[in-house]
Design an enzyme around this catalytic site. Sequence first.
Site, PDB file in Angstrom:
ATOM      1  N   GLY A 139     -44.387  17.646  -4.118  1.00  0.00           N
ATOM      2  CA  GLY A 139     -43.520  16.487  -3.962  1.00  0.00           C
ATOM      3  C   GLY A 139     -43.902  15.751  -2.695  1.00  0.00           C
ATOM      4  O   GLY A 139     -44.428  16.352  -1.750  1.00  0.00           O
ATOM      5  N   GLN A 145     -42.897  10.200   4.369  1.00  0.00           N
ATOM      6  CA  GLN A 145     -43.962  11.116   4.788  1.00  0.00           C
ATOM      7  C   GLN A 145     -45.321  10.455   4.893  1.00  0.00           C
ATOM      8  O   GLN A 145     -46.252  11.029   5.474  1.00  0.00           O
ATOM      9  CB  GLN A 145     -44.054  12.293   3.811  1.00  0.00           C
ATOM     10  CG  GLN A 145     -42.819  13.182   3.814  1.00  0.00           C
ATOM     11  CD  GLN A 145     -43.020  14.369   2.891  1.00  0.00           C
ATOM     12  OE1 GLN A 145     -42.738  14.290   1.709  1.00  0.00           O
ATOM     13  NE2 GLN A 145     -43.540  15.461   3.427  1.00  0.00           N
ATOM     14  N   CYS A 201     -43.265  22.216   3.434  1.00  0.00           N
ATOM     15  CA  CYS A 201     -43.223  20.755   3.484  1.00  0.00           C
ATOM     16  C   CYS A 201     -44.537  20.276   4.081  1.00  0.00           C
ATOM     17  O   CYS A 201     -44.992  20.821   5.086  1.00  0.00           O
ATOM     18  CB  CYS A 201     -42.054  20.314   4.366  1.00  0.00           C
ATOM     19  SG  CYS A 201     -41.907  18.527   4.527  1.00  0.00           S
ATOM     20  N   LEU A 202     -45.139  19.252   3.480  1.00  0.00           N
ATOM     21  CA  LEU A 202     -46.412  18.747   3.998  1.00  0.00           C
ATOM     22  C   LEU A 202     -46.255  18.182   5.407  1.00  0.00           C
ATOM     23  O   LEU A 202     -47.227  18.115   6.158  1.00  0.00           O
ATOM     24  CB  LEU A 202     -46.989  17.682   3.055  1.00  0.00           C
ATOM     25  CG  LEU A 202     -47.379  18.173   1.655  1.00  0.00           C
ATOM     26  CD1 LEU A 202     -47.896  17.016   0.816  1.00  0.00           C
ATOM     27  CD2 LEU A 202     -48.405  19.289   1.717  1.00  0.00           C
ATOM     28  N   HIS A 239     -35.135  18.593  -1.913  1.00  0.00           N
ATOM     29  CA  HIS A 239     -35.952  18.556  -0.695  1.00  0.00           C
ATOM     30  C   HIS A 239     -36.441  17.115  -0.422  1.00  0.00           C
ATOM     31  O   HIS A 239     -36.348  16.618   0.697  1.00  0.00           O
ATOM     32  CB  HIS A 239     -37.137  19.522  -0.862  1.00  0.00           C
ATOM     33  CG  HIS A 239     -38.128  19.506   0.257  1.00  0.00           C
ATOM     34  ND1 HIS A 239     -38.349  20.592   1.076  1.00  0.00           N
ATOM     35  CD2 HIS A 239     -38.976  18.528   0.689  1.00  0.00           C
ATOM     36  CE1 HIS A 239     -39.274  20.270   1.965  1.00  0.00           C
ATOM     37  NE2 HIS A 239     -39.685  19.034   1.753  1.00  0.00           N
ATOM     38  N   GLU A 240     -36.944  16.463  -1.475  1.00  0.00           N
ATOM     39  CA  GLU A 240     -37.525  15.123  -1.289  1.00  0.00           C
ATOM     40  C   GLU A 240     -36.454  14.063  -1.025  1.00  0.00           C
ATOM     41  O   GLU A 240     -36.679  13.131  -0.240  1.00  0.00           O
ATOM     42  CB  GLU A 240     -38.371  14.728  -2.506  1.00  0.00           C
ATOM     43  CG  GLU A 240     -39.549  15.653  -2.814  1.00  0.00           C
ATOM     44  CD  GLU A 240     -40.471  15.896  -1.644  1.00  0.00           C
ATOM     45  OE1 GLU A 240     -40.562  15.033  -0.751  1.00  0.00           O
ATOM     46  OE2 GLU A 240     -41.096  16.972  -1.603  1.00  0.00           O
ATOM     47  N   HIS A 274     -35.626  13.852   2.498  1.00  0.00           N
ATOM     48  CA  HIS A 274     -36.571  13.048   3.295  1.00  0.00           C
ATOM     49  C   HIS A 274     -36.134  11.584   3.355  1.00  0.00           C
ATOM     50  O   HIS A 274     -36.340  10.908   4.372  1.00  0.00           O
ATOM     51  CB  HIS A 274     -37.979  13.095   2.682  1.00  0.00           C
ATOM     52  CG  HIS A 274     -38.782  14.292   3.083  1.00  0.00           C
ATOM     53  ND1 HIS A 274     -39.083  14.595   4.386  1.00  0.00           N
ATOM     54  CD2 HIS A 274     -39.379  15.266   2.339  1.00  0.00           C
ATOM     55  CE1 HIS A 274     -39.821  15.695   4.436  1.00  0.00           C
ATOM     56  NE2 HIS A 274     -40.011  16.129   3.205  1.00  0.00           N
TER      57      HIS A 274
HETATM   58 NI    NI Z   1     -41.077  17.804   2.592  1.00  0.00          NI
END
Ligand code: NI
Length: 183
Positions: free
Chosen positions: A45, A50, A98-99, A140-141, A144
């Site tokens: 995701g 991000q 998480c990236l 999660h996304e 963000h």
């Molecule tokens: Ni993330």
Amino acid sequence: MILPVYVYGSPVLKKVAEPIAELTPELKILIADMFETMYHAGGVGLAAPQIGKSIRLIVMDASPFAEDDPIAEGFKRVLINPELVEFSDEECAFNEGCLSLPKLYVDIKRPAKVRVKYLDENFKEHDEWWEGTPARIVQHETDHLNGILFVDHLAPIRKKLMSSRLQKMAKGDFTSRYKTKIG
Ligand code: NI
């Protein structure tokens, strides 16, 4: 085009993102670039903040989890202006990464099922209950888009134990195999 991923410490990750008003050619290119960036980095995701864009856009593909979660097979979506409107009482824990927080994995408890309202890449409206890994990813996304990172869900004592590692990360003291950026 592969875009750099903004890492912990970048102000854009703490901002509440703006709704998207219309589908433009630029938005379509951004969606394609976000998928390319996500796949390149090995993520499931990616939210627009991000990659430095403070807009309410998410791309996801739960397929890498298909072996353990059959629902995840081919579960690839674009979500524009997503809203989580209902949650199950049942919660479950999942080891999240998480990236934007390279190589950090933590068990986080969240509702097991979630009702998601969103527009897809054609601006078509959807209203669906999701479960399994897709429910996990969308929670999660969506966080963000509201300036929340998964470490913000940790109890203060657990976050404190992680603070030196997070501070290092914000100073660029980490490694990742994809392009990153702080700022
Ligand atoms: Ni993330």
